[in-house]
Design a protein around this motif. Structure first.
Motif, mmCIF file in Angstrom:
data_model
loop_
_atom_site.group_PDB
_atom_site.id
_atom_site.type_symbol
_atom_site.label_atom_id
_atom_site.label_comp_id
_atom_site.label_asym_id
_atom_site.label_seq_id
_atom_site.Cartn_x
_atom_site.Cartn_y
_atom_site.Cartn_z
ATOM 1 N N ALA A 26 144.510 -25.827 114.793
ATOM 2 C CA ALA A 26 145.743 -26.369 115.353
ATOM 3 C C ALA A 26 146.752 -25.244 115.573
ATOM 4 O O ALA A 26 146.736 -24.220 114.881
ATOM 5 N N ALA A 82 149.811 -24.646 114.857
ATOM 6 C CA ALA A 82 150.620 -24.168 113.732
ATOM 7 C C ALA A 82 149.841 -23.255 112.806
ATOM 8 O O ALA A 82 150.432 -22.467 112.060
ATOM 9 N N LEU A 83 148.513 -23.342 112.843
ATOM 10 C CA LEU A 83 147.673 -22.559 111.941
ATOM 11 C C LEU A 83 147.188 -21.258 112.569
ATOM 12 O O LEU A 83 146.615 -20.421 111.862
ATOM 13 N N THR A 90 147.087 -27.485 107.282
ATOM 14 C CA THR A 90 148.469 -27.696 107.713
ATOM 15 C C THR A 90 149.339 -28.171 106.547
ATOM 16 O O THR A 90 150.505 -27.765 106.414
ATOM 17 N N LEU A 114 150.837 -25.277 104.479
ATOM 18 C CA LEU A 114 151.697 -24.252 105.068
ATOM 19 C C LEU A 114 153.014 -24.062 104.329
ATOM 20 O O LEU A 114 153.492 -22.936 104.186
ATOM 21 N N LEU A 134 147.780 -19.589 102.542
ATOM 22 C CA LEU A 134 147.162 -20.911 102.396
ATOM 23 C C LEU A 134 146.558 -21.128 101.014
ATOM 24 O O LEU A 134 146.560 -22.249 100.502
ATOM 25 N N ASP A 189 142.007 -28.905 109.851
ATOM 26 C CA ASP A 189 143.382 -28.778 110.351
ATOM 27 C C ASP A 189 144.359 -29.514 109.442
ATOM 28 O O ASP A 189 145.425 -28.990 109.086
#
Length: 319
Positions: free
Chosen positions: A41, A43-44, A182, A185, A134, A178
């Motif tokens: 995704a 954001a990652l 996420t 984060l 992470l 994902d």
């Protein structure tokens, strides 16, 4: 997203180019066979390079030489038949599903991966700073080690390998990853901008170690400590890995070894040859021959733009 077969380059002996792997019975192997790769995704993406699901069924074992890249790989095996060993040693024991997962952290030496021909699982390739963010654990903790995903991903990591395996398609599995990553984060530690800047400087010019260090404004001791914590290697180790990757890319482009040595800042061609063999187990010419002309970021490689893997043939084991 395309589908690639990362395990076989070139094709298995007797297999026509482009043909699917065959099962022991001679019929096409299980479905799907090969590998499916996807970016995470949005954001990652500053933290994770890609996800790769793999499944192969061949009648003979496969051996891969895994080269230093400066990145981190998290592998979820869905079945038996996968081994990993380091430093030229044949892998001592197979990875079983009960092992949870394997984290391969940044390193300056090579590793050997072996599978029996039939192997199924999923890997996540991430930057070391992304893994630090992470996982929330100092990167010096990771070499080549088996982990319980719950230890590095919290409660969402509990039984993650089993949950991934139970899903029916690669897109569903990638979507689950994902969601898990996420959610991490905002929980992980922040990366020091000085470390990020030094890494960028070293990748742009791996010979600029002194300049990269000076730009942080830190003492040598503080710089080493922060790199060990957030990258997993010393600044000098990172510089060696990046210089190796630059050199291998030039070799793949057809540049002569003597010219590569000069371009990458080695003292001479002999120094270049020694360093490549120390880090990969193979002399530059032998490594290039086993690559067979594949460009960086080929279907055999884990990462775009980098030379990460070599398919070993009989008698090609590193010294």
């Amino acid at each position: 997203m395309g589908s690639v077969d990362m395990s076989v380059r070139p094709a298995a002996p007797g297999t026509p180019a482009g043909a699917p792997p065959r099962s022991p019975s001679g019929s096409p192997a299980g479905s799907p066979v090969g590998a499916s790769r996807r970016r995470p995704a949005a954001a990652l993406r500053p933290h994770i390079v890609n996800y790769t699901g793999f499944r192969t069924e061949f009648t003979t074992p496969r051996r891969r030489l895994e080269l230093p890249t400066g990145h981190v790989t998290l592998v979820f095996p869905f079945g038996e038949g996968l081994w990993v060993g380091r430093g030229g040693q044949e892998p001592p024991a197979r990875l079983r599903p009960a092992s949870g997962a394997l984290v391969s952290g940044p390193r300056t030496g090579w590793a050997i991966g072996v599978h029996e021909g039939a192997v199924h699982g999923l890997e996540v390739n991430m930057s070391p700073l992304g893994a630090y963010r992470l996982f929330g654990i100092p990167m010096a903790h990771f070499g080549e080690t088996r982990v319980d995903p719950a230890e590095v991903l919290g409660p969402a990591g509990r039984h993650l390998a089993e949950r991934l395996q139970a899903l029916g398609t690669w897109p569903e599995r990638f979507d689950l990853l994902d969601a898990v990553f996420t959610a991490r984060l905002d929980r992980g530690p922040r990366v020091a901008p000085e470390v990020r800047g030094a890494l960028a400087r070293l990748w742009a010019d791996s010979g600029s170690l002194a300049r990269a260090a000076a730009e942080t404004g830190w003492s040598a001791r503080t710089l080493r400590a922060r790199f060990r914590e957030q990258v997993g290697l010393s600044p000098k180790g990172v510089a060696r890995v990046f210089r190796l990757q630059h050199a291998l890319r030039l070799l793949a482009a057809g540049m002569a070894p003597a010219a590569v040595a000069v371009a990458c800042g080695y003292h001479d061609q002999a120094h270049f040859g020694r360093d490549v063999k120390a880090m990969t187990g193979l002399a530059p010419a032998r490594l290039a021959a086993l690559r067979g002309g594949l460009p960086p970021g080929s279907a055999l490689d884990r990462l775009p733009g980098r030379i990460t893997s070599v398919l070993l043939t009989a008698g090609a084991a590193p010294l």
